[in-house]
Write an enzyme that holds these catalytic residues in place. Structure first.
Site, PDB file in Angstrom:
ATOM      1  N   ASP A 177       0.707  -1.198  -0.053  1.00 24.19           N
ATOM      2  CA  ASP A 177      -0.116  -0.084  -0.013  1.00 24.19           C
ATOM      3  C   ASP A 177       0.800   1.415   0.014  1.00 24.19           C
ATOM      4  O   ASP A 177       1.705   1.485   0.860  1.00 24.19           O
ATOM      5  CB  ASP A 177      -0.854  -0.111   1.327  1.00 24.19           C
ATOM      6  CG  ASP A 177      -2.012   0.888   1.060  1.00 24.19           C
ATOM      7  OD1 ASP A 177      -1.956   1.705   0.578  1.00 24.19           O
ATOM      8  OD2 ASP A 177      -2.842   0.882   1.940  1.00 24.19           O
ATOM      9  N   ASP A 248     -10.735   3.826  -1.812  1.00 26.82           N
ATOM     10  CA  ASP A 248     -11.118   2.632  -0.737  1.00 26.82           C
ATOM     11  C   ASP A 248     -12.984   2.587  -0.971  1.00 26.82           C
ATOM     12  O   ASP A 248     -13.408   3.549  -0.978  1.00 26.82           O
ATOM     13  CB  ASP A 248     -10.927   3.163   0.624  1.00 26.82           C
ATOM     14  CG  ASP A 248      -9.591   3.111   0.900  1.00 26.82           C
ATOM     15  OD1 ASP A 248      -8.571   2.768   0.273  1.00 26.82           O
ATOM     16  OD2 ASP A 248      -9.307   2.892   2.249  1.00 26.82           O
TER      17      ASP A 248
HETATM   18  C1  GLA Z   1      -5.633   1.979   2.811  1.00 25.29           C
HETATM   19  C2  GLA Z   1      -6.269   0.864   1.905  1.00 25.29           C
HETATM   20  C3  GLA Z   1      -7.103   0.110   2.576  1.00 25.29           C
HETATM   21  C4  GLA Z   1      -6.587  -0.399   3.722  1.00 25.29           C
HETATM   22  C5  GLA Z   1      -5.908   0.805   4.599  1.00 25.29           C
HETATM   23  C6  GLA Z   1      -5.212   0.113   5.709  1.00 25.29           C
HETATM   24  O1  GLA Z   1      -6.572   2.794   2.980  1.00 25.29           O
HETATM   25  O2  GLA Z   1      -6.699   1.214   0.412  1.00 25.29           O
HETATM   26  O3  GLA Z   1      -7.693  -0.731   1.524  1.00 25.29           O
HETATM   27  O4  GLA Z   1      -5.650  -1.409   3.411  1.00 25.29           O
HETATM   28  O5  GLA Z   1      -5.076   1.247   4.006  1.00 25.29           O
HETATM   29  O6  GLA Z   1      -4.757   1.286   6.712  1.00 25.29           O
END
Ligand code: GLA
Length: 427
Positions: A177, A248
């Site tokens: 990420d 997200d």
């Molecule tokens: C980001 C990602 C999510 C999750 C969070 C965890 O927002 O897009 O899918 O993994 O981080 O902190």
């Protein structure tokens, strides 16, 4: 009109179900600090490392991920429970094999730079052994920056060390990420040079790619950088087995439908071993109706998306379980041709998507994003716009019934409902 009646009855059968909403609480993302504890450490673009051959030939990964339901609260016990439930509910038999720990498992690095887990995950190797003993696989989460999105330790400058640690634990899947890498590295090192920033990002993803391959264990490599900078163009060349195409997801219709529309045009970038990822499933979360859950699940299958459930498995309702384990819909997702759906046409609030399947078969999805459509103002399906000629024998994948499609046939569809059919021999 007889055809119309039979078809619309099948579609309207969802009407009463659609009114039932799910009432499962979805905790908010948590950034709370966790007590630190002790513990032990290019898709389709040649050359493909031998350890990655199997992954590159594969269908979209299926499993469960902790984030959408547990967010920062997830513990070792939650992961064990999820593994148990995948087996007990029949989800494992339906194809869900990855049990993925998202953010907030990380502790501190020791003097040698070895990352330790925090107190929520006392023994990652033992957890991996437990998950593997169920015939499942274990996934984990990190990122190229100094910190993850929830402000836990990232892999910056420790990529090889972390990849070896994952391999030593028996990890099978890594979600990587971007998060703090943007500010801490891209903006800091190349403040006014977007092209240089992008090269830094690509190099960072490639660094972990090479580290995973050097670690010698097949590990699915899943990029999470929210679909920025046309990741579908360069992700496969630096090892991505999947790449997020969006920000997200949230457990509401607007989020799901917005993401769905953003997928139009991306089909050509996906194929066996390298998939567009419109984010993890929210099926069974929030207040999604059964119609919305069906549409969400159907369309992620049409998109050849990774199917990572994100709900509270021990408290899953039978209706949600039935959606997540619909074998006909899963077979669309897992079709070995690996050809993602495209949006054929839209007419007002109705969208029609089609997907080519192996053996010359085809799936058609018709979504009503608006209010209920009754017999007074039905949607008329144009087979001609799909390059097809009726009558066509098809199977309704949610009722299991055989149906016959005719050109311009009227369809009644409740709000946010989907009609998903498979045609074995389209013409
Ligand atoms: C980001 C990602 C999510 C999750 C969070 C965890 O927002 O897009 O899918 O993994 O981080 O902190």
């Amino acid at each position: 009109m007889r055809l119309y009646s039979a078809f619309s009855i099948a579609v309207l059968a969802f009407g009463s179900l659609a009114a039932v909403s799910q009432n499962q609480a979805t905790p908010k993302a948590s950034q709370k600090s966790v007590q630190k504890a002790a513990a032990p450490q290019v898709a389709q673009t040649p050359p493909i490392h031998p350890t990655n051959q199997r992954l590159l030939a594969g269908t979209p990964p299926m499993g469960w991920n902790s984030w959408n339901f547990f967010a920062g609260r997830v513990t070792d016990q939650d992961i064990r429970n999820a593994a148990d439930q995948l087996v007990a509910t029949g989800m494992k038999d339906a194809g869900y094999v990855y049990v993925n720990i998202d953010d907030t498992w990380e502790g501190d690095r020791d003097a040698d730079g070895v990352l330790h887990t925090n107190s929520k995950f006392p023994d990652m190797k033992a957890l991996a052994d437990y998950v593997h003993s169920k015939g499942l696989k274990l996934g984990i989460y990190s990122g190229p920056g100094p910190q993850t999105c929830a402000h836990f330790a990232g892999s910056l400058d420790h990529e090889a060390q972390d990849a070896q640690l994952y391999a030593s634990w028996g990890i099978d899947y890594l979600k990587y990420d971007l998060c703090s890498f943007r500010q801490a590295v891209m903006t800091a090192q190349a403040p006014n040079d977007k092209a240089a920033q992008m090269q830094l990002m690509i190099a960072a993803y490639d660094k972990m790619n090479k580290s995973l391959k050097a670690a010698g264990r097949p590990i699915v490599y899943s990029f999470c950088q929210y679909g920025w900078d046309a990741v579908w163009e360069w992700g496969p060349s630096v090892g991505a087995n999947a790449w997020r195409t969006t920000g997200d997801i949230q457990a509401n219709w607007n989020s799901i439908y917005t993401i769905l529309n953003e997928q139009a045009g991306l089909a050509k970038y996906a194929g066996p071993g390298h998939w567009n990822d419109p984010d993890m499933l929210e099926v069974g979360n929030g207040k999604l109706t059964l119609a919305e859950n069906r549409t969400h699940f159907s369309m992620w299958a049409m998109l050849a998306a990774p199917l990572l459930a994100g709900n509270d498995l021990p408290n899953m309702t039978p209706d949600v379980r039935a959606i997540l384990t619909n074998r006909d819909v899963i077979a669309i997702d897992q079709d070995r041709l690996g050809s993602e759906a495209t949006r054929a046409y839209s007419e007002g609030e109705l969208d029609v998507w089609t997907r080519h399947l192996s053996g010359g078969a085809m799936a058609i999805a018709i979504i009503n994003a608006g209010s209920d459509r009754y017999s007074t103002h039905p949607f008329h399906l144009s087979l001609a716009k799909l390059g097809l000629h009726g009558p066509l024998k098809a199977k309704n994948l949610w009722t299991g019934e055989d149906v016959t499609l005719t050109d311009n046939m009227p369809l009644e569809l409740p709000s946010h409902e989907i009609l998903l059919v498979r045609i074995a021999a389209p013409k």
